[in-house]
Design a protein around this motif. Structure first.
Motif, PDB file in Angstrom:
ATOM      1  N   SER A 198      30.927  75.008 101.226  1.00 44.44           N
ATOM      2  CA  SER A 198      30.194  73.744 101.145  1.00 44.44           C
ATOM      3  C   SER A 198      29.152  73.650 102.250  1.00 44.44           C
ATOM      4  O   SER A 198      28.022  73.218 102.028  1.00 44.44           O
ATOM      5  CB  SER A 198      31.177  72.576 101.248  1.00 44.44           C
ATOM      6  N   PHE A 199      29.528  74.085 103.460  1.00 42.60           N
ATOM      7  CA  PHE A 199      28.607  74.035 104.600  1.00 42.60           C
ATOM      8  C   PHE A 199      27.366  74.891 104.352  1.00 42.60           C
ATOM      9  O   PHE A 199      26.260  74.543 104.761  1.00 42.60           O
ATOM     10  CB  PHE A 199      29.319  74.518 105.858  1.00 42.60           C
ATOM     11  N   LEU A 200      27.534  76.026 103.664  1.00 42.31           N
ATOM     12  CA  LEU A 200      26.437  76.971 103.465  1.00 42.31           C
ATOM     13  C   LEU A 200      25.442  76.531 102.396  1.00 42.31           C
ATOM     14  O   LEU A 200      24.452  77.226 102.159  1.00 42.31           O
ATOM     15  CB  LEU A 200      26.992  78.355 103.115  1.00 42.31           C
ATOM     16  N   LYS A 201      25.698  75.399 101.761  1.00 44.78           N
ATOM     17  CA  LYS A 201      24.706  74.858 100.824  1.00 44.78           C
ATOM     18  C   LYS A 201      23.449  74.471 101.595  1.00 44.78           C
ATOM     19  O   LYS A 201      23.518  73.994 102.721  1.00 44.78           O
ATOM     20  CB  LYS A 201      25.281  73.645 100.091  1.00 44.78           C
ATOM     21  N   PHE A 202      22.304  74.649 100.965  1.00 46.39           N
ATOM     22  CA  PHE A 202      21.022  74.522 101.658  1.00 46.39           C
ATOM     23  C   PHE A 202      20.840  73.148 102.304  1.00 46.39           C
ATOM     24  O   PHE A 202      20.346  73.042 103.435  1.00 46.39           O
ATOM     25  CB  PHE A 202      19.871  74.798 100.687  1.00 46.39           C
ATOM     26  N   ASP A 203      21.228  72.087 101.608  1.00 44.22           N
ATOM     27  CA  ASP A 203      21.053  70.733 102.156  1.00 44.22           C
ATOM     28  C   ASP A 203      21.833  70.553 103.453  1.00 44.22           C
ATOM     29  O   ASP A 203      21.357  69.881 104.387  1.00 44.22           O
ATOM     30  CB  ASP A 203      21.506  69.682 101.131  1.00 44.22           C
ATOM     31  N   ASN A 204      23.003  71.149 103.534  1.00 42.63           N
ATOM     32  CA  ASN A 204      23.804  71.044 104.759  1.00 42.63           C
ATOM     33  C   ASN A 204      23.191  71.867 105.893  1.00 42.63           C
ATOM     34  O   ASN A 204      23.218  71.453 107.057  1.00 42.63           O
ATOM     35  CB  ASN A 204      25.236  71.503 104.493  1.00 42.63           C
ATOM     36  N   LEU A 205      22.633  73.031 105.561  1.00 45.28           N
ATOM     37  CA  LEU A 205      21.973  73.843 106.574  1.00 45.28           C
ATOM     38  C   LEU A 205      20.734  73.140 107.127  1.00 45.28           C
ATOM     39  O   LEU A 205      20.359  73.330 108.281  1.00 45.28           O
ATOM     40  CB  LEU A 205      21.566  75.201 105.991  1.00 45.28           C
ATOM     41  N   MET A 206      20.120  72.324 106.301  1.00 45.56           N
ATOM     42  CA  MET A 206      18.935  71.575 106.730  1.00 45.56           C
ATOM     43  C   MET A 206      19.283  70.523 107.777  1.00 45.56           C
ATOM     44  O   MET A 206      18.482  70.217 108.665  1.00 45.56           O
ATOM     45  CB  MET A 206      18.296  70.873 105.525  1.00 45.56           C
ATOM     46  N   SER A 207      20.481  69.974 107.695  1.00 51.53           N
ATOM     47  CA  SER A 207      20.828  68.848 108.557  1.00 51.53           C
ATOM     48  C   SER A 207      21.779  69.188 109.702  1.00 51.53           C
ATOM     49  O   SER A 207      21.954  68.389 110.619  1.00 51.53           O
ATOM     50  CB  SER A 207      21.453  67.726 107.714  1.00 51.53           C
ATOM     51  N   PHE A 208      22.382  70.374 109.664  1.00 54.81           N
ATOM     52  CA  PHE A 208      23.377  70.723 110.683  1.00 54.81           C
ATOM     53  C   PHE A 208      22.738  70.843 112.069  1.00 54.81           C
ATOM     54  O   PHE A 208      21.655  71.401 112.231  1.00 54.81           O
ATOM     55  CB  PHE A 208      24.050  72.046 110.329  1.00 54.81           C
ATOM     56  N   LYS A 209      23.425  70.311 113.080  1.00 53.25           N
ATOM     57  CA  LYS A 209      22.954  70.400 114.470  1.00 53.25           C
ATOM     58  C   LYS A 209      24.064  70.965 115.354  1.00 53.25           C
ATOM     59  O   LYS A 209      25.227  70.638 115.187  1.00 53.25           O
ATOM     60  CB  LYS A 209      22.571  69.008 114.996  1.00 53.25           C
ATOM     61  N   MET A 210      23.658  71.800 116.287  1.00 55.94           N
ATOM     62  CA  MET A 210      24.608  72.318 117.278  1.00 55.94           C
ATOM     63  C   MET A 210      25.066  71.150 118.153  1.00 55.94           C
ATOM     64  O   MET A 210      24.244  70.295 118.521  1.00 55.94           O
ATOM     65  CB  MET A 210      23.910  73.368 118.149  1.00 55.94           C
ATOM     66  N   PRO A 211      26.349  71.062 118.491  1.00 56.96           N
ATOM     67  CA  PRO A 211      26.821  69.970 119.357  1.00 56.96           C
ATOM     68  C   PRO A 211      26.036  69.918 120.666  1.00 56.96           C
ATOM     69  O   PRO A 211      25.807  70.952 121.299  1.00 56.96           O
ATOM     70  CB  PRO A 211      28.289  70.331 119.610  1.00 56.96           C
TER      71      PRO A 211
END
Length: 313
Positions: A198-211
């Protein structure tokens, strides 16, 4: 012919076939980084017992085909890291935590092993590493003396200084290798973990931020490393630890930067050979640049400047 290939496919889909695949990947050298994948995918998708059986078969075949060195590498690196990674993949942890925790366990275990071994040998860790480097240099001198001489001329170091320099850098290099090794095999088996898939879906990769807190970890590790390279530090052990910690933080930002580069190239370039080639070149030749992208994204959110619609992510 079709029946033959069907039998072959069924064999390599079975537990013994996956064990053989894992062994052959290790012995191929070039594809050795993928050696845990058959076992880890089985471990996660078909259960712990089948996964362990693949690893046992892979270890046994490595000893039989590759001899003691190959068997030892499989047993102490492939089998151990596969079990740690598989157990974490079976949990509900997110990708980032799996990579951080698995690398912490694997690197910590190997570090503890070297500490205990050097203590039993009545040597400091640095002396232990230098002795191993000297063994490698002795082998090179006996078989490739011109290579050693040329290297010493180019670096301007004596043989003793060169051995110490390699020993200082070795743990840091191994940190990078181990983290990327664990990351690659996590990606190879991602489809068997719902959260990672689920995380590897493109929309999630667009919004993920390193802590954000990890910035402070990186800054502290970087400060230790910078101090270790100044005239105030006279201990090669401190320099080794500083580089070790700094490399660990850097490789984490490299993987994060890699994700950002993937998103940017996906937004700006059509899928195909050119995009794959550019992405591969960036990975191979721009390690520091990619790590820098990951680090500075904490403040600048680089992906939003490449969004086709011009919207903030």
């Amino acid at each position: 012919m079709r029946k033959f290939f069907e039998i072959l496919r069924r064999f390599f889909s079975s537990v013994p076939g996956k064990g053989l695949s894992s062994c052959l990947l290790l012995l191929s050298s070039f594809f050795a980084v993928f050696s845990p994948a058959p076992a880890v995918s089985t471990y996660v998708s078909e259960g712990r017992m089948k996964g362990l059986l693949v690893l046992i078969i892979g270890a046994a075949l490595s000893f039989i085909i590759g001899g003691l060195p190959a068997g030892a590498v499989y047993l102490f690196i492939i089998l151990f890291s596969s079990v740690i990674l598989s157990e974490l993949l079976r949990t509900e942890m997110k990708l980032g935590k799996i990579i951080i925790l698995s690398s912490f366990i694997v690197i910590g275990t190997y570090s503890l092993f070297f500490i205990v071994y050097s203590y039993i040998s009545s040597m400091s860790i640095m002396d232990f590493l230098v002795s191993k480097v000297n063994t490698a240099i002795t082998f090179m001198n006996a078989n490739y003396p011109d290579v050693v001489k040329q290297t010493l001329v180019e670096t301007g170091m004596s043989e003793k200084e060169f051995a110490t320099s390699i020993a200082i850098r070795f743990p840091g290099v191994m940190v990078v290798v181990i983290v990327i090794f664990l990351f690659v095999n996590t990606m190879m088996t991602a489809r068997y973990n719902e959260k990672i898939a689920s995380f590897l879906k493109f929309d999630n990769l667009m919004s993920f931020k390193m802590p954000e807190y990890f910035v402070w970890v990186a800054l502290i590790f970087g400060s230790v490393y910078l101090y270790s390279t100044t005239q105030y530090n006279t201990s090669s052990m401190v320099e080794m630890i500083g580089l070790f910690l700094f490399k660990w933080a850097m490789v984490m930002y490299f993987l994060y930067g890699l994700m950002i580069v993937y998103v940017i190239t996906s937004l700006k370039l059509p899928e195909g050979f050119f995009r794959a080639l550019l992405f591969s070149v960036i990975i191979v030749f721009a390690y520091i640049f990619v790590a820098g992208i990951g680090f500075f994204d904490t403040w600048f959110d680089i992906r939003k400047y490449f969004n086709k619609k011009g919207e903030e992510i």
